[in-house]
Write a protein that holds these residues in place. Structure first.
Motif, PDB file in Angstrom:
ATOM      1  N   LEU A   1       0.678  -1.412   0.108  1.00 46.31           N
ATOM      2  CA  LEU A   1      -0.159   0.321   0.013  1.00 46.31           C
ATOM      3  C   LEU A   1       0.889   1.417   0.330  1.00 46.31           C
ATOM      4  O   LEU A   1       1.412   1.433   0.604  1.00 46.31           O
ATOM      5  N   ALA A   2       0.124   2.223  -0.934  1.00 47.18           N
ATOM      6  CA  ALA A   2       1.256   3.069  -0.942  1.00 47.18           C
ATOM      7  C   ALA A   2       1.124   4.662  -0.308  1.00 47.18           C
ATOM      8  O   ALA A   2       0.867   5.445   0.104  1.00 47.18           O
ATOM      9  N   PHE A   3      -0.464   4.797  -0.855  1.00 42.20           N
ATOM     10  CA  PHE A   3      -1.686   6.134  -0.459  1.00 42.20           C
ATOM     11  C   PHE A   3      -2.874   5.455  -0.729  1.00 42.20           C
ATOM     12  O   PHE A   3      -3.069   4.488  -0.602  1.00 42.20           O
ATOM     13  N   VAL A   4      -3.598   6.563   0.590  1.00 39.63           N
ATOM     14  CA  VAL A   4      -5.016   6.748   0.050  1.00 39.63           C
ATOM     15  C   VAL A   4      -5.549   7.130   0.075  1.00 39.63           C
ATOM     16  O   VAL A   4      -4.759   8.563   0.797  1.00 39.63           O
ATOM     17  N   ALA A   5      -6.716   7.817  -1.092  1.00 39.25           N
ATOM     18  CA  ALA A   5      -7.152   8.627  -1.097  1.00 39.25           C
ATOM     19  C   ALA A   5      -8.955   8.680  -1.223  1.00 39.25           C
ATOM     20  O   ALA A   5      -8.900   7.294   0.065  1.00 39.25           O
ATOM     21  N   PHE A   6      -9.612   9.579  -1.048  1.00 37.98           N
ATOM     22  CA  PHE A   6     -10.818   9.458  -0.634  1.00 37.98           C
ATOM     23  C   PHE A   6     -11.648   9.864  -1.645  1.00 37.98           C
ATOM     24  O   PHE A   6     -10.963  11.113  -2.687  1.00 37.98           O
ATOM     25  N   ASN A   7     -12.679   9.605  -1.441  1.00 34.08           N
ATOM     26  CA  ASN A   7     -13.832  10.047  -2.625  1.00 34.08           C
ATOM     27  C   ASN A   7     -15.089  10.282  -1.925  1.00 34.08           C
ATOM     28  O   ASN A   7     -14.691   9.653  -0.570  1.00 34.08           O
ATOM     29  N   THR A   8     -15.999  10.956  -2.010  1.00 32.01           N
ATOM     30  CA  THR A   8     -16.743  11.203  -1.400  1.00 32.01           C
ATOM     31  C   THR A   8     -18.517  10.582  -1.978  1.00 32.01           C
ATOM     32  O   THR A   8     -18.536  11.162  -3.194  1.00 32.01           O
ATOM     33  N   VAL A   9     -19.333   9.853  -1.603  1.00 32.80           N
ATOM     34  CA  VAL A   9     -20.204   9.647  -2.248  1.00 32.80           C
ATOM     35  C   VAL A   9     -21.592   9.540  -1.257  1.00 32.80           C
ATOM     36  O   VAL A   9     -21.488   8.673   0.208  1.00 32.80           O
ATOM     37  N   SER A  10     -22.239   9.786  -1.493  1.00 36.57           N
ATOM     38  CA  SER A  10     -23.339  10.436  -0.564  1.00 36.57           C
ATOM     39  C   SER A  10     -23.317  10.844  -0.148  1.00 36.57           C
ATOM     40  O   SER A  10     -23.557  10.928   1.462  1.00 36.57           O
ATOM     41  N   GLY A  11     -22.338  12.382  -0.169  1.00 38.91           N
ATOM     42  CA  GLY A  11     -21.666  12.778   1.457  1.00 38.91           C
ATOM     43  C   GLY A  11     -20.804  12.176   1.946  1.00 38.91           C
ATOM     44  O   GLY A  11     -20.242  13.078   3.599  1.00 38.91           O
ATOM     45  N   ALA A  12     -20.674  10.845   1.952  1.00 38.81           N
ATOM     46  CA  ALA A  12     -19.680   9.974   3.713  1.00 38.81           C
ATOM     47  C   ALA A  12     -18.280   9.859   2.783  1.00 38.81           C
ATOM     48  O   ALA A  12     -17.843   9.720   1.508  1.00 38.81           O
ATOM     49  N   LEU A  13     -16.869  10.080   3.334  1.00 38.16           N
ATOM     50  CA  LEU A  13     -15.790   9.524   2.389  1.00 38.16           C
ATOM     51  C   LEU A  13     -15.786   8.636   2.508  1.00 38.16           C
ATOM     52  O   LEU A  13     -15.777   7.548   3.533  1.00 38.16           O
ATOM     53  N   VAL A  14     -14.604   7.943   1.483  1.00 37.50           N
ATOM     54  CA  VAL A  14     -14.622   6.752   1.501  1.00 37.50           C
ATOM     55  C   VAL A  14     -12.959   6.507   0.886  1.00 37.50           C
ATOM     56  O   VAL A  14     -13.010   7.203   0.002  1.00 37.50           O
ATOM     57  N   PRO A  15     -12.245   6.196   1.316  1.00 31.07           N
ATOM     58  CA  PRO A  15     -11.037   5.502   1.773  1.00 31.07           C
ATOM     59  C   PRO A  15     -10.421   4.687  -0.052  1.00 31.07           C
ATOM     60  O   PRO A  15     -11.598   3.544   0.064  1.00 31.07           O
ATOM     61  N   LYS A  16      -9.925   5.001  -0.557  1.00 26.66           N
ATOM     62  CA  LYS A  16      -9.538   3.779  -1.782  1.00 26.66           C
ATOM     63  C   LYS A  16      -8.166   4.201  -1.678  1.00 26.66           C
ATOM     64  O   LYS A  16      -7.404   4.560  -1.366  1.00 26.66           O
ATOM     65  N   GLN A  17      -7.911   2.879  -1.479  1.00 25.84           N
ATOM     66  CA  GLN A  17      -5.938   1.987  -1.156  1.00 25.84           C
ATOM     67  C   GLN A  17      -5.351   2.123  -2.539  1.00 25.84           C
ATOM     68  O   GLN A  17      -6.235   1.604  -3.718  1.00 25.84           O
ATOM     69  N   ILE A  18      -4.429   2.814  -2.549  1.00 27.15           N
ATOM     70  CA  ILE A  18      -3.797   2.772  -3.398  1.00 27.15           C
ATOM     71  C   ILE A  18      -2.031   2.085  -3.580  1.00 27.15           C
ATOM     72  O   ILE A  18      -1.355   2.324  -2.519  1.00 27.15           O
ATOM     73  N   THR A  19      -2.171   1.082  -4.220  1.00 24.37           N
ATOM     74  CA  THR A  19      -0.812  -0.146  -3.817  1.00 24.37           C
ATOM     75  C   THR A  19       0.080   0.812  -5.478  1.00 24.37           C
ATOM     76  O   THR A  19      -0.091   1.322  -5.444  1.00 24.37           O
ATOM     77  N   ASN A  20       1.500  -0.072  -4.875  1.00 22.82           N
ATOM     78  CA  ASN A  20       3.020   0.946  -5.823  1.00 22.82           C
ATOM     79  C   ASN A  20       2.051   0.402  -6.578  1.00 22.82           C
ATOM     80  O   ASN A  20       2.449   0.833  -7.988  1.00 22.82           O
ATOM     81  N   TYR A  21       1.752  -1.125  -6.882  1.00 20.08           N
ATOM     82  CA  TYR A  21       1.019  -1.542  -8.158  1.00 20.08           C
ATOM     83  C   TYR A  21       0.366  -0.021  -9.607  1.00 20.08           C
ATOM     84  O   TYR A  21       0.402  -0.425 -10.083  1.00 20.08           O
ATOM     85  N   ARG A  22      -1.104  -0.159  -8.247  1.00 20.09           N
ATOM     86  CA  ARG A  22      -1.760   0.143  -9.243  1.00 20.09           C
ATOM     87  C   ARG A  22      -1.316   2.300  -9.611  1.00 20.09           C
ATOM     88  O   ARG A  22      -1.798   2.697 -10.698  1.00 20.09           O
TER      89      ARG A  22
END
Length: 995
Positions: free
Chosen positions: A607-628
């Protein structure tokens, strides 16, 4: 016997011998010529500033007129302006009432440190000389430069934004260098060769004067040979030789000086390989400069048979400086003949004098000077062919024969051009795709590692552009290593999750890269509106790195705060017991690296990064590996064919996945420059793309709408952009963008969050298509899908059936690396024991193999009439010229589910029922929406994505002149009435009124 018949050959032989001996002993014939008088007004190690016919000179017959400062190229002596007093530049201009000045850069091999000079030294020197001439004369200065000297004039004028410059006169000075290279060298090959020579040859050697002379003469070997033969044939006739003797001696020996290696290297890299006279963004003293800042009048002398400053290249100034009034004079001459010789004496210099008098208000515009015409045609590779110069020298071929030959040659050139382009791009992208294909779970790959590799391979390569300044890979890499030491000193270790709460700026890039190099995880938080406390909780953050601008927000969080950026002298006024650490006060040299530390330890699976999206007003973490990250980075660099000559404009914030994966990732892998933006501002967009020399612009969704649809948007002259890269651009905006920035193209990506499926429309020919699977990006397939019953279809053996062309299907991806635990995993799909992941996105694939997004499987709109594919509908209506934005969504009413499409209109435009009917009739699959209505605006997310929650909450629109409903029986749209609305709502209530 006639005595003269005997004595004449003897006298000729004796004269030949006498003159030949003088040439051998003195290097030439003694002409008795006296150079024009001049005074050294300023003397510095870099240059001397001459003023010819100074006020106290006996030769000056009249008061000094407008000053003209003449600039020689690096390989020629400044004496070129005074080869002969009567026919030379300074003499003719003086006689015409002009005040001639000359900057003399001297011979660098005769000055201490001279062979270390670079182009910046010359431009800074010319900049200082302009100030001196202005202070001395009290008048604005006319700059006149030959060949590279003219390039210096353009560059210096841009550097000082035309301050105190009355005009620029350039003689055979290339601007669009790749439009027509000498000897017909193809631009792709020339750019690659120039880059190689800059990096591997002229960083080690210099160019002596004799080599510069030889290279110049080899460009026109026939003319050189003819001149020498003529000289030998007339060696007996001293009177015939003397008028041309000074010019011959200048070209054969006296006029050539050495080039310093760094200056040649910079010339090759910035202005040939990267062609930054045209694109902008060239680096002078760390300041990024563009010729679009030139606003003074420009006069370009064009040599009709000039192979060095070819007409197509010289005329590039018209597009490069759209704010200047540009004129030209065409002369039937070669490169040197523009400034020295009979043509120069009778045509060039009298015209220059007339030009100066005209701009000074003393005369009307000379007849020989004409406005340079706009040329939007894409340059070919022909330029001034070698055969044209040979014919000019020998005048043996007829015009008809030449036209036929040129036509045939043009056909061959056009045929070979695409093959060469393909070969060069294949050579550039194949190693990237090969490396991507070789990555496995245990491959060490990360952002920090790739930056390290680039800094090692090209330490002086330009990397980061921000606020008009440029930073090299070596400088950025050193800063990253220093920040790593600071992180270690405060206890950050490999695998720890650290929040990054920073605006897009160099310190944010450095912080993200430093965490990657350390092996920690960067949790990318979104200032200032996101729920930061929730991001800390679900991101598992133990520390937060922030900048001074976000410090107040960071201090409210229940974690340690690390402040980075702003310089060592800033005072944050922190209390002694504060939970805040000023990273800038940590001395990296005093930090001892622990035994566990290994730089860039990350594996592809990590795992290299964690980004966030907002879905229906709630934060949803998106895990990004070095491969991604690597998949997007290498894929972007390959699809966009990024190279060292490119500059990527990062409009999206670095905490957004597009900024991190596409802009930053693609730039780092491609070895390109990345220009960080403070945000999207239409009034600043054009200024920055020219200042930075931006060739590739990143975007998300509707971001570019605020640029191309801005009422004040005016794109004059040349622009450097060749490509827009991103995802989610609506077809209508896509079309407006390529129309506005022609011939630039769009590369549209589609990628699932886990990176298992990546598509790219590289060709850009099919507007709206998501393209095809990216090579090296993993295997994808389209599973046949019954949308009405929401079923993936099987064949008679029980395996999943593959969707046929233009059939609806669900996109499946063959997994690589760790699988997200929330992913929909399918086994035994196309073969026993195989494993696939369902992306849950629905596509169709056309007969050519290109994918078209129809929607997300859970969000398909299932009406009583059948299934409406929201993305297909939105794309179709977006193609109507009057439509600005569109969004399609479902509304649940008592009468069932209703498919509604909301549109906004471009200023002053409207749509008709016929427009809507035709647009939806062209959809290959799926049904049209039940209702279409015009709204004042469609809400956009922080990433410029249209959102529909507020529109859905408003339900079915009221009856109005700007709302239409579909008649199922006829398939046509009619105005939405109160009765029709009541029927859609299933209430039978017709109380709604028409507006």
């Amino acid at each position: 016997m006639n005595l003269s018949a005997v004595t004449r050959p003897v006298e000729r032989l004796m004269a030949t011998a006498q003159n030949g001996f003088e040439v051998l002993r003195l290097g030439g014939l003694e002409t008795g010529a006296v150079p024009s008088p001049f005074q050294i007004v300023e003397s510095k190690p870099m240059y001397k500033l001459r003023r010819y016919f100074p006020p106290d000179s006996r030769a000056r017959q009249r008061p000094a007129g407008p000053p003209v400062l003449m600039v020689h190229p690096m390989m020629m002596s400044a004496n070129m302006w005074d080869v002969t007093r009567e026919d030379g530049a300074v003499g003719i201009l003086h006689e015409a009432g002009i005040d001639p000045w000359v900057i003399d850069f001297g011979s660098p091999d005769e000055v201490e440190g001279g062979m270390e000079r670079n182009l910046t030294d010359h431009i800074v020197a010319l900049n200082e000389a302009i100030d001196t001439v202005k202070d001395t004369t009290g008048q604005s200065v006319h700059l006149a430069g030959y060949s590279q000297g003219g390039m210096f004039c353009y560059q210096t004028a841009a550097y000082r934004r035309t301050k105190d410059i009355a005009s620029i006169v350039a003689f055979g000075s290339p601007v669009d260098t790749l439009a027509a290279l000498p000897m017909g060298i193809p631009p792709n090959i020339g750019a690659v060769a120039a880059d190689f020579m800059a990096d591997h040859v002229f960083n080690r050697i210099d160019v002596p004067g004799w080599l510069a002379r030889t290279g110049f003469q080899m460009l026109d070997p026939l003319k050189t040979a003819k001149a020498r033969i003529d000289f030998l044939r007339q060696l007996h006739d001293r009177d015939a030789l003397l008028p041309r003797e000074q010019q011959r001696r200048f070209l054969d020996s006296e006029g050539w000086i050495a080039w310093s290696g760094p200056a040649v290297s910079e010339l090759l890299k910035q202005f040939i390989s990267h062609n930054r006279m045209m694109s902008g963004g060239f680096n002078i003293n760390g300041q990024l400069v563009t010729l679009s800042d030139i606003t003074c009048p420009v006069l370009a002398f064009v040599g009709e048979v000039d192979d060095i400053g070819q007409p197509a290249s010289v005329r590039g100034i018209k597009r490069a400086a759209p704010g200047a009034d540009v004129y030209e004079v065409m002369i039937r001459a070669g490169h040197f003949g523009l400034v020295v010789g009979s043509k120069a004496a009778t045509a060039t210099w009298p015209t220059v004098a007339d030009w100066v008098r005209w701009l000074s208000g003393q005369d009307s515009r000379p007849a020989a000077i004409t406005p340079m015409q706009d040329s939007d045609a894409e340059p070919d590779e022909s330029g001034v062919a070698l055969s044209a110069r040979l014919m000019h020298g020998v005048a043996e071929a007829s015009e008809v024969a030449w036209s036929l030959a040129r036509g045939a040659a043009g056909a061959v050139v056009n045929t070979r051009k695409s093959m060469r382009t393909l070969a060069v791009e294949t050579a550039r992208t194949l190693p990237r795709l090969t490396r991507l294909g070789q990555i496995n779970d245990h491959t060490r790959i990360s952002l920090g590692r790739i930056i390290d590799e680039q800094a090692d391979g090209a330490p002086n390569g330009e990397f980061l552009l921000y606020d008009g300044r440029v930073h090299t890979y070596e400088a950025v890499n050193r800063r990253i290593n220093n920040v790593v030491r600071g992180l270690i000193s405060v206890g950050v270790r490999q695998g720890v999750r650290v929040g990054v709460l920073m605006d897009t700026r160099p310190s944010a890039l450095v912080a993200i890269a430093a965490l990657s190099r350390l092996g920690a995880v960067a949790v990318l938080m979104m200032p200032p509106d996101a729920d930061l406390a929730e991001a800390i909780r679900i991101g598992g953050v133990s520390e937060v790195i922030t900048d001074p601008g976000n410090l107040d927000a960071a201090r409210k969080l229940s974690v340690k705060v690390l402040v980075l950026g702003g310089g060592e002298t800033r005072d944050l006024n922190l209390p002694d017991d504060s939970n805040v650490v000023d990273m800038e006060k940590i001395d990296p040299d005093a930090v001892a690296l622990p035994g566990w530390y290994r730089p860039n330890p990350g594996f592809a699976r990590d795992l290299a990064f964690v980004a966030f999206n907002t879905v229906s007003g709630a934060l949803v973490p998106k895990q990004i590996t070095n491969y991604r990250w690597a998949l997007s980075a290498f894929g972007t660099a390959s699809a966009a064919a990024l190279g060292r000559g490119d500059t990527v404009y990062c409009l999206t914030p670095l905490h957004h996945q597009s900024g991190l994966l596409v802009s930053l990732g693609g730039a780092v892998v491609g070895g390109t420059r990345i220009a960080l933006s403070r945000g999207l501002h239409p009034d600043r967009f054009l200024t920055e793309i020219r200042q930075y020399g931006v060739t590739v612009v990143s975007y998300t969704w509707t971001m570019l709408r605020s640029v191309v649809d801005d009422p004040d948007f005016r794109l004059r002259g040349n622009h450097p952009v060749r490509l827009f890269i991103g995802s989610g651009m609506p077809p209508g905006l896509w079309q407006r963008t390529v129309d506005a920035f022609s011939p630039a193209n769009v590369v549209e990506f589609f990628a699932t969050t886990d990176g298992q499926a990546v598509l790219a429309n590289v060709a850009g020919a099919k507007i709206g298509s998501k393209g095809r699977p990216l090579p090296g990006g993993g295997q994808v397939e389209l599973a046949a899908y019954d949308a009405d019953d929401d079923l993936i279809l099987e064949d008679d053996r029980g395996f999943v059936a593959v969707a046929e062309p233009n059939e609806v299907g669900v996109l499946l991806a063959r997994p690589w690396g760790p699988i997200d635990p929330t992913a929909s995993v399918k086994r035994g799909v196309f073969a026993p024991g195989d494993t696939w992941i369902s992306t849950e996105y629905v596509f169709r694939r056309d007969a050519d193999g290109d994918f078209w997004l129809l929607g997300n499987r859970p969000l398909l709109i299932r009406t009583e009439r059948g299934v409406v594919f929201p993305e297909s509908v939105t794309d179709a209506v977006s193609r109507i010229n009057a439509v600005d934005l569109a969004a399609t969504y479902s509304v649940e009413e008592a009468g069932g589910v209703v498919a509604v499409t909301a549109i906004t209109l471009r200023d002053g435009m409207s749509v008709t029922t016929a427009d809507l009917t035709d647009a939806f009739a062209s959809m290959p699959v799926g049904l049209a929406p039940d209702v279409v209505h015009v709204v004042p605006e469609i809400p956009l997310s922080a990433t410029f994505r249209p959102t529909v929650s507020a529109l859905r909450a408003d339900g079915i629109p009221k009856a109005s002149r700007n709302a239409w409903h579909l008649e199922p029986d006829t398939g046509k749209y009619k105005r939405l009435t109160a009765a029709a609305r009541a029927q859609l709502c299933g209430t039978g209530d017709s109380s709604g009124t028409e507006n």
